[in-house]
Scaffold this motif. Sequence first.
Motif, PDB file in Angstrom:
ATOM      1  N   ILE A   1     -15.288  59.628  43.911  1.00 24.17           N
ATOM      2  CA  ILE A   1     -15.766  58.164  43.877  1.00 24.17           C
ATOM      3  C   ILE A   1     -15.929  57.349  44.910  1.00 24.17           C
ATOM      4  O   ILE A   1     -15.367  57.731  46.109  1.00 24.17           O
TER       5      ILE A   1
ATOM      6  N   PHE B   1     -10.081  55.537  22.974  1.00 23.70           N
ATOM      7  CA  PHE B   1      -9.548  56.467  24.230  1.00 23.70           C
ATOM      8  C   PHE B   1      -7.706  56.615  23.390  1.00 23.70           C
ATOM      9  O   PHE B   1      -6.753  57.964  24.019  1.00 23.70           O
ATOM     10  N   ARG B   2      -7.049  55.867  22.933  1.00 17.25           N
ATOM     11  CA  ARG B   2      -5.623  56.114  22.529  1.00 17.25           C
ATOM     12  C   ARG B   2      -5.452  57.654  21.425  1.00 17.25           C
ATOM     13  O   ARG B   2      -4.342  58.248  21.575  1.00 17.25           O
TER      14      ARG B   2
ATOM     15  N   PHE C   1     -13.484  60.340  21.203  1.00 19.79           N
ATOM     16  CA  PHE C   1     -14.492  59.757  22.354  1.00 19.79           C
ATOM     17  C   PHE C   1     -16.165  59.554  21.853  1.00 19.79           C
ATOM     18  O   PHE C   1     -16.309  60.187  21.075  1.00 19.79           O
TER      19      PHE C   1
ATOM     20  N   ARG D   1     -11.108  47.668  38.294  1.00 17.85           N
ATOM     21  CA  ARG D   1      -9.952  47.795  37.961  1.00 17.85           C
ATOM     22  C   ARG D   1      -9.263  47.481  38.976  1.00 17.85           C
ATOM     23  O   ARG D   1      -8.018  47.173  38.983  1.00 17.85           O
ATOM     24  N   THR D   2     -10.144  46.833  40.281  1.00 22.46           N
ATOM     25  CA  THR D   2      -9.406  45.793  41.110  1.00 22.46           C
ATOM     26  C   THR D   2      -9.178  44.916  40.729  1.00 22.46           C
ATOM     27  O   THR D   2      -7.821  44.114  40.960  1.00 22.46           O
TER      28      THR D   2
ATOM     29  N   LEU E   1      -8.144  60.386  22.046  1.00 22.95           N
ATOM     30  CA  LEU E   1      -9.483  60.978  22.810  1.00 22.95           C
ATOM     31  C   LEU E   1     -10.343  60.845  21.552  1.00 22.95           C
ATOM     32  O   LEU E   1     -11.126  61.732  21.208  1.00 22.95           O
TER      33      LEU E   1
ATOM     34  N   ARG F   1      -4.170  49.772  32.151  1.00 19.94           N
ATOM     35  CA  ARG F   1      -4.506  51.357  32.252  1.00 19.94           C
ATOM     36  C   ARG F   1      -6.072  51.723  31.751  1.00 19.94           C
ATOM     37  O   ARG F   1      -5.973  51.703  30.616  1.00 19.94           O
ATOM     38  N   LEU F   2      -6.651  51.269  32.425  1.00 18.17           N
ATOM     39  CA  LEU F   2      -8.181  52.189  32.608  1.00 18.17           C
ATOM     40  C   LEU F   2      -9.118  53.125  32.560  1.00 18.17           C
ATOM     41  O   LEU F   2      -8.365  53.030  33.598  1.00 18.17           O
ATOM     42  N   PRO F   3      -9.457  53.847  31.822  1.00 16.74           N
ATOM     43  CA  PRO F   3     -10.368  54.991  32.440  1.00 16.74           C
ATOM     44  C   PRO F   3     -11.040  55.203  32.642  1.00 16.74           C
ATOM     45  O   PRO F   3     -11.824  55.306  32.106  1.00 16.74           O
ATOM     46  N   LEU F   4     -11.059  54.043  33.885  1.00 23.36           N
ATOM     47  CA  LEU F   4     -12.308  53.925  35.068  1.00 23.36           C
ATOM     48  C   LEU F   4     -12.366  54.694  36.142  1.00 23.36           C
ATOM     49  O   LEU F   4     -11.364  54.365  36.281  1.00 23.36           O
ATOM     50  N   GLN F   5     -13.404  55.178  36.394  1.00 25.45           N
ATOM     51  CA  GLN F   5     -13.796  56.085  37.573  1.00 25.45           C
ATOM     52  C   GLN F   5     -15.218  55.269  38.238  1.00 25.45           C
ATOM     53  O   GLN F   5     -15.626  55.528  37.973  1.00 25.45           O
ATOM     54  N   SER F   6     -14.554  54.833  39.809  1.00 28.62           N
ATOM     55  CA  SER F   6     -16.138  53.848  40.618  1.00 28.62           C
ATOM     56  C   SER F   6     -16.770  55.401  40.903  1.00 28.62           C
ATOM     57  O   SER F   6     -16.137  55.800  41.761  1.00 28.62           O
TER      58      SER F   6
ATOM     59  N   SER G   1     -13.911  57.591  30.512  1.00 29.74           N
ATOM     60  CA  SER G   1     -14.111  59.259  30.573  1.00 29.74           C
ATOM     61  C   SER G   1     -15.623  59.625  30.025  1.00 29.74           C
ATOM     62  O   SER G   1     -15.974  60.401  30.231  1.00 29.74           O
TER      63      SER G   1
END
Lengths: 84, 415
Positions: free
Chosen positions: B304, B401-402, B406, B244-245, B404, B253-258, B346
Amino acid sequence: MLLIPCPWCGARDEKEFENGGPARVPRPDPTAMTDEAWVDYLLIRPSHPGALRERWWHVHGCGQWFELWRDTVTHDFLDAPDER
Amino acid sequence: MQRYSLFSLARNALTGHRDWQAVWRSPPLGKRYDVVIVGAGGHGLATAYYLARNHDITRVAVLERGWLGGGNVARNTVTIRSNYLRDESIPFYVKSVSLYRDLSRELNFNLMFSQRSMIDVVQTYPRLRDIKRRMLNMDLHGASYEVLDVDELRRRIPALTGGGPRSRLPIIAGMAHRNAGVARHDAVAWGYARAADARGIELHQHTEVTGFERGGRGEITGVQTSRGTVQTNKVAICVSGHTRTLTDGLGLRLPLQSFNLTAFVSEPVKPLIDVVVNMPDSHCYLSQSDKGELVIGGGVDPGISFRRGIKEGVFEDTVTAVLEMFPALQRLKLLRQWGGTLDTASDSSPIVSRTDIPGLYVSAGWWGGFKAIPAGGLTLAHLIANDAPHPLIEPFSLNRFRSLDFVLETGTTAR
């Protein structure tokens, strides 16, 4: 981040806390918006190096939820941007 | 490419080892490439190699901000396994393990792949139920997972002396995953790099991607780097942890968390543990390297995290859990510690996909991406070359993701 400043209990050991993820914007009304915007609200969370506002839960203490600013690289707690 | 063999070793010994070729070239940065891959880690280098080998696309540049193989491919715990839960995931990881088996010969580079089994130490009934469910699903896809009783478990891992009937969480069963193994992480990066270079692909280290050039339809027309602008119509982002950086600035818009996953290594000792031991109820796992060091992995930092070291609290919890099960290790010194930054989606499943920007591909969301390197590279190369997903990664596109829809995965590491 070994001690977490709980606004009610003062600085306490981090093991007493649960991280609640990034602070959220108020929950919108899903019936009053498009599906894309609703999915965006559900899935897209902040995730970046640097200052981040987060929710914490003092689960093994006073049980309160509160918000703090933290640097996601150094894990230092920061003052809120308007106090810096 | 200069082939490595006993014969070439002997011949070079005669000339005092002065005539070995460089393992890869360092060409000047060109003006235009067919494909630019951002990130010379495991997935980026494997993608470059399979683009050349399977699709004859060789006008490819791999751009790396730091040095080759210096990111998460050097910051993992080298475990390769395929014990996942979902019908979508298991065939992908089964493919990856099978590619690893032949990879040393194919790349002419010794990856020290050792298919030594992984054994889960189970301490709670919900976990046992979950793992047995995985076992039944894995049976359908040709991956092995079998239940061990406690006596057999302790026979297979003699050093496992803790977790007896009087402990807080007594061991109730074991599970053996015979397909699992370990490989030398540097060799995976260097092996793919050398083989890709031999097929004409350019590797550019210390070349940071700082931005993207876009055309009239928003499509990718080039990348801006710290060494100048490069024209290309296809860019693949393989920068685990920092996806995402790069993509946030493009408006994606990416559903990512580090998050940051903990690992550390002990001083080397004599051979003690000959399998990968996973303790999912205690949130840790370990294996012994060929040098004799115990490679220990733990859980994630709270919140995070883009940190590259490890958190004191997580470290303490992991050490406590390991010593509870292996009390004999308590006087071992620890040599090194590191954290791997991983971006998770997610649903904890990977993303290998086209994006809304024409010409931009992402490979991200790798939670345990080391084991996925061969299959991840193979399928991303297929996607780039054909502009259509490989059947193994069809379920892992961003489109899921559009709606949901999963692919919820529980087969990831300790969480």
